[in-house]
Design a protein around this motif. Structure first.
Motif, mmCIF file in Angstrom:
data_model
loop_
_atom_site.group_PDB
_atom_site.id
_atom_site.type_symbol
_atom_site.label_atom_id
_atom_site.label_comp_id
_atom_site.label_asym_id
_atom_site.label_seq_id
_atom_site.Cartn_x
_atom_site.Cartn_y
_atom_site.Cartn_z
ATOM 1 N N UNK A 1 24.805 4.948 -4.573
ATOM 2 C CA UNK A 1 25.499 6.201 -4.290
ATOM 3 C C UNK A 1 25.361 6.633 -2.828
ATOM 4 N N UNK A 2 25.000 5.662 -1.966
ATOM 5 C CA UNK A 2 25.043 5.934 -0.537
ATOM 6 C C UNK A 2 23.732 6.211 0.160
ATOM 7 N N UNK A 3 22.603 6.081 -0.539
ATOM 8 C CA UNK A 3 21.314 6.310 0.103
ATOM 9 C C UNK A 3 21.110 5.338 1.256
ATOM 10 N N UNK A 4 20.659 5.857 2.406
ATOM 11 C CA UNK A 4 20.280 5.009 3.533
ATOM 12 C C UNK A 4 18.774 4.782 3.460
ATOM 13 N N UNK A 5 18.400 3.548 3.134
ATOM 14 C CA UNK A 5 16.987 3.223 2.934
ATOM 15 C C UNK A 5 16.724 1.802 3.399
ATOM 16 N N UNK A 6 15.545 1.577 3.992
ATOM 17 C CA UNK A 6 15.124 0.229 4.337
ATOM 18 C C UNK A 6 13.607 0.187 4.412
ATOM 19 N N UNK A 7 13.068 -0.985 4.711
ATOM 20 C CA UNK A 7 11.619 -1.152 4.806
ATOM 21 C C UNK A 7 11.215 -1.416 6.248
ATOM 22 N N UNK A 8 9.985 -1.028 6.563
ATOM 23 C CA UNK A 8 9.373 -1.311 7.865
ATOM 24 C C UNK A 8 8.021 -1.921 7.555
ATOM 25 N N UNK A 9 7.944 -3.238 7.594
ATOM 26 C CA UNK A 9 6.793 -3.950 7.042
ATOM 27 C C UNK A 9 6.311 -5.057 7.972
ATOM 28 N N UNK A 10 5.055 -5.450 7.789
ATOM 29 C CA UNK A 10 4.520 -6.621 8.484
ATOM 30 C C UNK A 10 4.944 -7.904 7.790
ATOM 31 N N UNK B 1 -3.681 6.428 2.120
ATOM 32 C CA UNK B 1 -3.517 6.099 3.539
ATOM 33 C C UNK B 1 -4.812 6.306 4.309
ATOM 34 N N UNK B 2 -4.885 5.668 5.476
ATOM 35 C CA UNK B 2 -6.060 5.828 6.337
ATOM 36 C C UNK B 2 -6.081 7.234 6.939
ATOM 37 N N UNK B 3 -7.248 7.651 7.371
ATOM 38 C CA UNK B 3 -7.429 9.012 7.891
ATOM 39 C C UNK B 3 -6.524 9.285 9.086
ATOM 40 N N UNK B 4 -6.427 8.321 9.998
ATOM 41 C CA UNK B 4 -5.624 8.535 11.206
ATOM 42 C C UNK B 4 -4.165 8.829 10.876
ATOM 43 N N UNK B 5 -3.638 8.146 9.861
ATOM 44 C CA UNK B 5 -2.238 8.346 9.508
ATOM 45 C C UNK B 5 -2.037 9.692 8.819
ATOM 46 N N UNK B 6 -2.980 10.066 7.960
ATOM 47 C CA UNK B 6 -2.882 11.354 7.278
ATOM 48 C C UNK B 6 -2.870 12.508 8.281
ATOM 49 N N UNK B 7 -3.619 12.348 9.363
ATOM 50 C CA UNK B 7 -3.670 13.407 10.373
ATOM 51 C C UNK B 7 -2.336 13.571 11.090
ATOM 52 N N UNK C 1 0.787 -1.216 0.000
ATOM 53 C CA UNK C 1 0.000 0.000 0.000
ATOM 54 C C UNK C 1 0.821 1.269 0.000
ATOM 55 N N UNK C 2 2.141 1.131 0.108
ATOM 56 C CA UNK C 2 3.014 2.307 0.182
ATOM 57 C C UNK C 2 4.099 2.268 -0.882
ATOM 58 N N UNK C 3 4.943 1.243 -0.830
ATOM 59 C CA UNK C 3 6.048 1.111 -1.786
ATOM 60 C C UNK C 3 5.670 0.188 -2.945
ATOM 61 N N UNK D 1 1.759 11.121 -3.523
ATOM 62 C CA UNK D 1 1.029 10.287 -4.458
ATOM 63 C C UNK D 1 1.221 8.819 -4.075
ATOM 64 N N UNK D 2 0.289 7.981 -4.476
ATOM 65 C CA UNK D 2 0.390 6.572 -4.098
ATOM 66 C C UNK D 2 1.434 5.847 -4.935
ATOM 67 N N UNK D 3 1.594 4.538 -4.654
ATOM 68 C CA UNK D 3 2.661 3.768 -5.296
ATOM 69 C C UNK D 3 2.482 3.652 -6.804
ATOM 70 N N UNK D 4 1.261 3.806 -7.287
ATOM 71 C CA UNK D 4 1.028 3.766 -8.736
ATOM 72 C C UNK D 4 1.810 4.861 -9.450
ATOM 73 N N UNK D 5 2.033 5.962 -8.744
ATOM 74 C CA UNK D 5 2.778 7.088 -9.319
ATOM 75 C C UNK D 5 4.136 7.271 -8.640
ATOM 76 N N UNK D 6 4.629 6.212 -7.984
ATOM 77 C CA UNK D 6 5.958 6.241 -7.353
ATOM 78 C C UNK D 6 6.098 7.387 -6.356
ATOM 79 N N UNK D 7 5.053 7.616 -5.563
ATOM 80 C CA UNK D 7 5.063 8.742 -4.636
ATOM 81 C C UNK D 7 6.215 8.729 -3.656
#
Length: 299
Positions: free
Chosen positions: A33-42, A248-254, A10-12, A261-267
């Motif tokens: 090129x050195x980006x620090x990136x990881x996932x936080x997933x169920x 995203x759900x309302x609670x998270x947006x708040x 729903x995100x990536x 943009x969502x993952x369809x548009x590589x947000x």
């Protein structure tokens, strides 16, 4: 330096539950090129590792909603949160009273074990392809045919129950939530509408705990999170900045600093790329210091 953490489903990932090749290519280039990136997933390593194939993640992944901190490069289990004796007792009772059985992932000897009870409900056929299991060094390739009551020597860290009849799982979810001993996520599968799922971890588990682990590992980094669901609320709480995708759900947006943009548009990846080019493309190239001596067996 910024450290980016993204939820997966729903995100990536896209609407089919895969990482688009364009997204993969952009991430791969920035990581080189050195980006620090990881996932936080169920997700578990069983599905997360193939989905992230080709990405050299320097930063450990937060999997099973924080129950597992996993080094994707060396396949080391860095940290886990297991069920305690009281939680195991309640889970066994819930399985017996509802008749629900599912997948339980336990840890033994610094390796993970898949436990699937013979009477487990749900579309499990083809869920555990042997070639995929063999490629994960931290995972025992054999599957134990036991439920919660059969786990004697292992430390249980995660449970997944599936059923095409939601009432059975709903009853079990209610029982476990009333016990206040678990983190319970009961939902309709977005990829298979006819399937209902319940994910289960211990009460001490959260993505926030995983973020805190990474903060200790990278004490000089600014943590920036991305998510879409209620289980990302603790991720947002622990990060210095956090952004929700448009679906995203309302609670998270708040709670979010902004909406992407969502993952369809590589947000998510576009936001990281823009930030990366603005803040880090002209840095001196010095790597961020990492604390050494992290515990975890080499598998």
């Amino acid at each position: 330096m910024n450290l980016y953490l993204s939820d997966m489903d729903g995100t990536l990932l896209d609407g089919n539950g895969v990482l688009p090749e364009k997204t993969r290519g952009q991430l791969k280039n920035m990581l080189a090129h050195g980006l620090l990136f990881t996932v936080a997933s169920a997700r578990t390593p069983l599905s997360a590792i193939p989905l992230l194939k080709g990405l050299e993640l320097q930063v450990p992944a937060i999997l099973m909603s924080g129950a597992l901190i996993y080094d994707m490069k060396s396949h080391r289990i860095l940290d886990t949160v297991s069920f305690d004796a009281q939680e195991m007792k309640i889970l066994c009772q819930a399985e017996q009273e509802t008749g629900c059985r599912g997948l339980l992932i336990s840890e033994k000897g610094e390796r993970l074990i898949l436990n699937l009870a013979p009477k487990a409900q749900g579309p499990w056929e083809g869920y555990f392809p042997l070639p995929s299991r063999m490629k994960i060094p931290s995972l025992y390739p054999d599957i134990q045919a036991v439920g919660a009551e059969g786990l004697k020597q292992e430390r249980l860290i995660y449970g997944l129950y599936m059923d095409q009849i939601p009432e059975r799982l709903s009853r079990m979810a209610d029982m476990l939530e009333q016990a206040s001993c678990f983190c319970v996520d009961f939902y309709q599968d977005c990829y298979r509408p006819s399937c209902w799922c319940m994910e289960l971890t211990g009460r001490r588990t959260s993505k926030k705990r995983g973020v805190q682990f990474l903060r200790n590992l990278y004490p000089g980094a600014r943590l920036i999170g991305f998510g879409d669901g209620k289980n990302d609320l603790s991720l947002f709480e622990a990060c210095d900045e956090a952004y929700a995708v448009s679906n995203a759900c309302r609670e998270l947006k708040e709670r979010a600093c902004g909406i992407l943009e969502n993952s369809r548009f590589d947000g998510v990846v576009n936001a990281i790329k823009e930030r990366w080019e603005k803040d880090e493309a002209y840095s001196d190239g010095e790597p961020l210091s990492v604390k050494h001596g992290i515990q975890g067996g080499t598998i």
